[in-house]
Design an enzyme around this catalytic site. Structure first.
Site, PDB file in Angstrom:
ATOM      1  N   ASP A 128       0.823  -1.218   0.000  1.00 43.79           N
ATOM      2  CA  ASP A 128       0.000   0.000   0.000  1.00 43.79           C
ATOM      3  C   ASP A 128       0.856   1.267   0.000  1.00 43.79           C
ATOM      4  O   ASP A 128       2.065   1.228   0.264  1.00 43.79           O
ATOM      5  CB  ASP A 128      -0.967   0.001   1.195  1.00 43.79           C
ATOM      6  CG  ASP A 128      -0.250  -0.010   2.535  1.00 43.79           C
ATOM      7  OD1 ASP A 128       0.845  -0.619   2.637  1.00 43.79           O
ATOM      8  OD2 ASP A 128      -0.750   0.603   3.493  1.00 43.79           O
ATOM      9  N   GLU A 192       0.285  -1.410   5.650  1.00 41.01           N
ATOM     10  CA  GLU A 192       1.339  -0.898   6.536  1.00 41.01           C
ATOM     11  C   GLU A 192       1.109   0.565   6.867  1.00 41.01           C
ATOM     12  O   GLU A 192       1.359   1.016   7.992  1.00 41.01           O
ATOM     13  CB  GLU A 192       2.713  -1.071   5.857  1.00 41.01           C
ATOM     14  CG  GLU A 192       3.917  -0.694   6.731  1.00 41.01           C
ATOM     15  CD  GLU A 192       4.251   0.793   6.756  1.00 41.01           C
ATOM     16  OE1 GLU A 192       4.918   1.236   7.693  1.00 41.01           O
ATOM     17  OE2 GLU A 192       3.821   1.525   5.831  1.00 41.01           O
TER      18      GLU A 192
HETATM   19  C1  LIG Z   1      21.363  11.357  10.840  1.00 44.24           C
HETATM   20  C2  LIG Z   1      20.468  10.712   9.924  1.00 44.24           C
HETATM   21  C3  LIG Z   1      19.083  10.957  10.135  1.00 44.24           C
HETATM   22  C4  LIG Z   1      18.172  10.059   9.483  1.00 44.24           C
HETATM   23  C5  LIG Z   1      17.646  10.653   8.267  1.00 44.24           C
HETATM   24  C6  LIG Z   1      16.556   9.875   7.744  1.00 44.24           C
HETATM   25  C7  LIG Z   1      16.238  10.222   6.356  1.00 44.24           C
HETATM   26  C8  LIG Z   1      15.005   9.567   5.919  1.00 44.24           C
HETATM   27  C9  LIG Z   1      15.122   8.087   5.756  1.00 44.24           C
HETATM   28  C10 LIG Z   1      14.135   7.315   6.082  1.00 44.24           C
HETATM   29  C11 LIG Z   1      12.904   7.838   6.727  1.00 44.24           C
HETATM   30  C12 LIG Z   1      11.821   7.027   6.500  1.00 44.24           C
HETATM   31  C13 LIG Z   1      10.574   7.475   7.145  1.00 44.24           C
HETATM   32  C14 LIG Z   1       9.480   6.932   6.349  1.00 44.24           C
HETATM   33  C15 LIG Z   1       8.711   5.897   7.047  1.00 44.24           C
HETATM   34  C16 LIG Z   1       7.891   5.126   6.065  1.00 44.24           C
HETATM   35  C17 LIG Z   1       6.955   4.186   6.695  1.00 44.24           C
HETATM   36  C18 LIG Z   1       5.758   4.873   7.325  1.00 44.24           C
HETATM   37  O1  LIG Z   1       5.363   5.921   6.920  1.00 44.24           O
HETATM   38  N1  LIG Z   1       5.170   4.292   8.337  1.00 44.24           N
HETATM   39  C19 LIG Z   1       4.063   4.868   9.077  1.00 44.24           C
HETATM   40  C20 LIG Z   1       3.524   3.761   9.964  1.00 44.24           C
HETATM   41  C21 LIG Z   1       2.398   4.161  10.875  1.00 44.24           C
HETATM   42  C22 LIG Z   1       2.205   3.097  11.924  1.00 44.24           C
HETATM   43  C23 LIG Z   1       1.120   4.312  10.119  1.00 44.24           C
HETATM   44  C24 LIG Z   1       4.569   6.034   9.920  1.00 44.24           C
HETATM   45  O2  LIG Z   1       3.828   7.000  10.073  1.00 44.24           O
HETATM   46  O3  LIG Z   1       5.683   6.004  10.445  1.00 44.24           O
END
Ligand SMILES: CCCCCCCC/C=C\CCCCCCCC(=O)N[C@@H](CC(C)C)C(=O)O
Length: 569
Positions: A128, A192
Site C-alpha cells: 500500500d 502498513e
Molecule cells: C542522521 C540521519 C538521520 C536520518 C535521516 C533519515 C532520512 C530519511 C530516511 C528514512 C525515513 C523514513 C521514514 C518513512 C517511514 C515510512 C513508513 C511509514 O510511513 N510508516 C508509518 C507507519 C504508521 C504506523 C502508520 C509512519 O507514520 O511512520
C-alpha cells in the site's frame, strides 16, 4: 589544598581526560569485511531492461492507497496482485515457491531450501501507499512518468521498489536454476500505512499457526543510503535501522460553550486549545543523545570524520551537549536524538458567527527508545498545565529495542555486506528508524530485526516521503534489485564468511576454502576456545604432511598429477 597542589590535580584530571578521549578516538573502528563489489559487467548483474522498468511503472500506476484502518483501495490491491502474478511467471510457477494470499490482499511467499537445519529468514515490504495531492506534484502521482532519469510516483521509495525489487531478484535467481539451501519467507502486507493490523499481523499469525518459532533475521523497509545527512561525512552512509522509535498519538479536547459571536466569552475552546498546542510546540522534549541506537551510529561513523569531529563523536560522554545542539538544527538529525512532537490535526468551530462548542487537536510523538509513553504523557500534561484541556491516548506503540549489530551477527553483517557490494563507496552503520514499519508484528520471531530501504537520498529528499514528488532514479531501482539479489545469495550461506580471517582476502578470489588438518572425535568441539585444547603427536605429524602436500600439489599447472607421492614420480 595549596595552589600548586590544585594545579597538579587539574593537570592530572585533564591529562586523564585527554588519554580517555584519544584512546576512544582511535580505537572505535568497526568491522569492515572486504566484499566483492557488484559490477554491471558481472555475469549475474541484473540489468534494468525496458521490460523490468515497464513492470515497475505499471506497479506504481496502481493506486493501492490506504486511508485509515480497514479503509483501503481493495480493487487496486487485487489489481496489483494480478500484476505481480503476471510479471513474475517463474516465481509463481516454481515448485520451490508457495504463495498464500492472507486476509484477501497480503501475500506470503514460502521459498523452500534444501537444508532444513538452517533457520529461515524473512524479507518484508508493503503493497500500500499513502494518498497524494495530485495538484501539488510536478508530474501526476500515479502515472509513473520519467523525467531526468527519475520515475515520479507515489510508492517509488515507500515502498514499491522493495516489492518489485525483491520479486525481480527472485525471478532472476529461479530462472537461473537457483535452489536455496536456506528456506526463506517473503511477506507483503497490504495496510502498513495504517499500522498493518490487517496485513502484516495476519501474515505473522499465519506463520505462527504453521508452527514457525524463529527466523534468523528480518529485513523490512527503513533507513537508506544517505548523502550529506550526517555532518562531517562526505561519502554515502547507509544506515541499517536496528531500533525503531515508538509513537504516541494524543487527542487534546476542550469543551467550550456555544453562543453568538457578538457576545464572546474571554476565551473560546479554540483559543484555549491553540494556547495548549503552542506551548507544546515551544517546549520540545530534551535530547536523549547517547541513550539509544544513535550512540552506536555515531561511534561507528566517527572514524569516517575529520579529526576534530572524530574526537567529538567518539566521546559523546564528554561532548554530548554540543552534538545535541548541532543535531537539533535540522529535522532529520533532530529526529534521531529526541522524542519529536508534531501537531498534525486541529478541528473546531462550525460557522463564522458561532462560538465553538468544542475543539480537538492531535499530537503525534515519535518516541526515543530511552523514554516511556508515560513519561511523554506526563511531560505534555505539565507543559500544557491547563485542566480544561483533556488529554487522551488515541494510539501508541513502545519503541523497539536495538537489534544486535556486532561483528558476528549474521543478519546485520549480511545486510551490511550486501549494501557495500552495491554502494561500494558507502560506509554502513547501525541507526534508528525514525518512522514506523510493519516489523512490530514479527517481533516474536527474532531479535534480529533490521530496517533498510535500498534508496539513495540527498538532503531534501526526506520531504518526498508521504510528501510531493516522490521519486526514484532508474539507476537506483536497478541497484535495489541487485541489492536484494545479493541479500538472497549471501543469506543462503550457513555462516558469515567473516568468522575466519578469510574475509580480508575476499577481493583476491572466489575460491576460498576452510579446513583444519585436525582429527576430531565427538566432544572434541568443546576444546575449541574451551579447556584442554590438544592435538595428538600423530595428528601434528599428519598436519605437517598435509601442508607439505598442499604446497607440492598446488605447484602443478593443472589438476592432472596431484595424486602422486614424490616416490611415485
Ligand atoms: C542522521 C540521519 C538521520 C536520518 C535521516 C533519515 C532520512 C530519511 C530516511 C528514512 C525515513 C523514513 C521514514 C518513512 C517511514 C515510512 C513508513 C511509514 O510511513 N510508516 C508509518 C507507519 C504508521 C504506523 C502508520 C509512519 O507514520 O511512520
Amino acid at each position: 589544598m595549596s595552589c600548586k597542589q590544585l594545579c597538579i590535580t587539574l593537570v592530572a584530571i585533564c591529562s586523564a581526560l585527554l588519554v580517555i578521549v584519544l584512546v576512544r578516538t582511535f580505537t572505535l573502528v568497526p568491522r569492515k569485511d572486504v566484499v566483492i563489489a557488484c559490477k554491471t559487467a558481472d555475469s549475474d548483474f541484473i540489468k534494468l531492461t525496458d521490460q523490468i522498468l515497464k513492470r515497475f511503472q505499471k506497479a506504481l500506476q496502481i493506486d493501492t492507497i490506504s486511508f485509515k484502518r480497514g479503509e483501503y483501495n481493495r480493487d487496486q490491491l487485487l489489481l496489483l496482485g494480478s500484476h505481480l502474478q503476471k510479471s513474475f511467471p517463474v516465481v509463481h510457477s516454481s515448485p520451490l515457491v508457495k504463495l498464500d494470499i492472507i486476509a484477501n490482499y497480503s501475500r506470503l511467499y514460502t521459498i523452500s531450501g534444501s537444508n532444513t537445519s538452517l533457520t529461515p529468514y524473512l524479507l518484508t515490504a508493503h503493497l500500500d501507499v499513502v494518498p497524494a495531492i495530485a495538484e501539488e506534484w510536478e508530474l501526476p502521482p500515479f502515472d509513473a512518468q520519467i523525467k531526468d532519469e527519475f520515475i515520479y510516483a507515489r510508492g517509488a521509495i515507500d515502498f514499491k521498489q522493495g516489492i518489485m525489487g525483491i520479486l525481480e531478484a527472485l525471478e532472476y535467481l529461479l530462472s537461473k536454476g537457483f535452489k536455496p539451501n536456506r528456506s526463506f519467507y517473503i511477506g507483503f502486507g497490504h495496510d502498513e500505512e495504517v499500522t498493518g493490523v490487517d496485513g502484516a499481523r495476519a501474515i505473522s499469525q499465519e506463520l505462527q499457526s504453521r508452527g514457525l518459532k524463529q527466523v534468523e533475521f528480518l529485513l523490512d523497509e527503513g533507513l537508506a543510503v544517505l548523502n550529506g545527512f550526517i555532518p562531517g561525512i562526505k561519502k554515502p552512509v547507509a544506515l541499517i535501522g536496528i531500533g525503531e522509535k515508538g509513537f504516541l498519538t494524543l487527542k487534546l479536547y476542550v469543551k467550550g460553550e456555544a453562543g453568538h459571536s457578538s457576545m464572546p466569552l474571554k476565551e473560546t475552546a479554540i483559543g484555549i486549545l491553540a494556547k495548549a498546542v503552542s506551548k507544546i510546540e515551544d517546549n520540545p522534549l530534551p535530547s536523549m543523545l547517547g541513550y539509544g541506537p544513535e550512540k552506536e551510529m555515531l561511534e561507528h561513523l566517527a572514524h569516517e570524520m575529520p579529526l576534530a569531529a572524530r574526537i567529538v563523536m567518539s566521546n559523546l560522554w564528554l561532548f554530548g551537549p554540543i552534538v545535541s545542539w548541532f543535531f537539533s538544527q535540522k529535522p532529520p538529525t533532530n529526529a534521531i536524538i529526541r522524542t519529536v512532537t508534531s501537531v498534525t490535526m486541529f478541528n473546531g468551530g462550525v460557522k463564522t458567527n458561532v462560538l465553538p462548542s468544542d475543539a480537538t487537536a492531535y499530537i503525534n510523538h515519535r518516541i526515543h527508545p530511552a523514554q516511556s509513553l508515560q513519561e511523554i504523557m506526563d511531560y505534555d500534561r505539565a507543559v500544557i498545565n491547563d485542566d480544561r484541556v483533556q488529554i487522551s491516548v488515541e494510539d501508541s506503540m513502545v519503541a523497539a529495542a536495538g537489534s544486535p549489530s556486532g561483528e558476528n551477527d549474521f543478519g546485520y553483517q549480511i545486510i551490511s555486506n550486501s549494501i557495500r557490494q552495491i554502494w561500494t563507496n558507502a560506509t554502513t552503520a547501525p541507526g534508528m528508524m525514525i518512522g514506523n514499519t510493519d516489523t512490530k508484528h514479527y517481533k516474536d520471531f527474532t531479535k534480529n530485526i533490521y530496517r533498510f530501504s535500498p534508496t539513495v537520498m540527498f538532503p531534501g529528499d526526506e520531504k518526498r516521503f508521504h510528501g510531493v514528488n516522490e521519486r526514484i532514479s532508474k539507476n537506483n531501482y536497478e541497484q535495489a534489485i541487485n541489492f536484494y539479489y545479493h541479500i538472497i545469495v549471501n543469506a543462503d550461506k550457513r555462516l558469515l564468511m567473516g568468522n575466519t580471517d578469510t574475509r580480508h582476502y575476499a577481493m583476491f578470489t572466489k575460491n576460498i576454502y576452510r579446513f583444519c588438518p585436525t582429527v576430531m572425535f565427538l566432544g572434541d568441539e568443546k576444546r575449541f576456545h574451551g579447556i584442554n585444547e590438544r592435538i595428538s603427536k600423530k595428528n601434528y605429524e599428519q598436519a605437517i604432511n598435509f601442508y607439505y602436500h598442499v604446497i607440492t600439489n598446488a605447484d602443478q599447472r593443472s589438476l592432472i598429477n596431484i595424486h602422486q607421492h614424490s616416490d611415485e614420480l
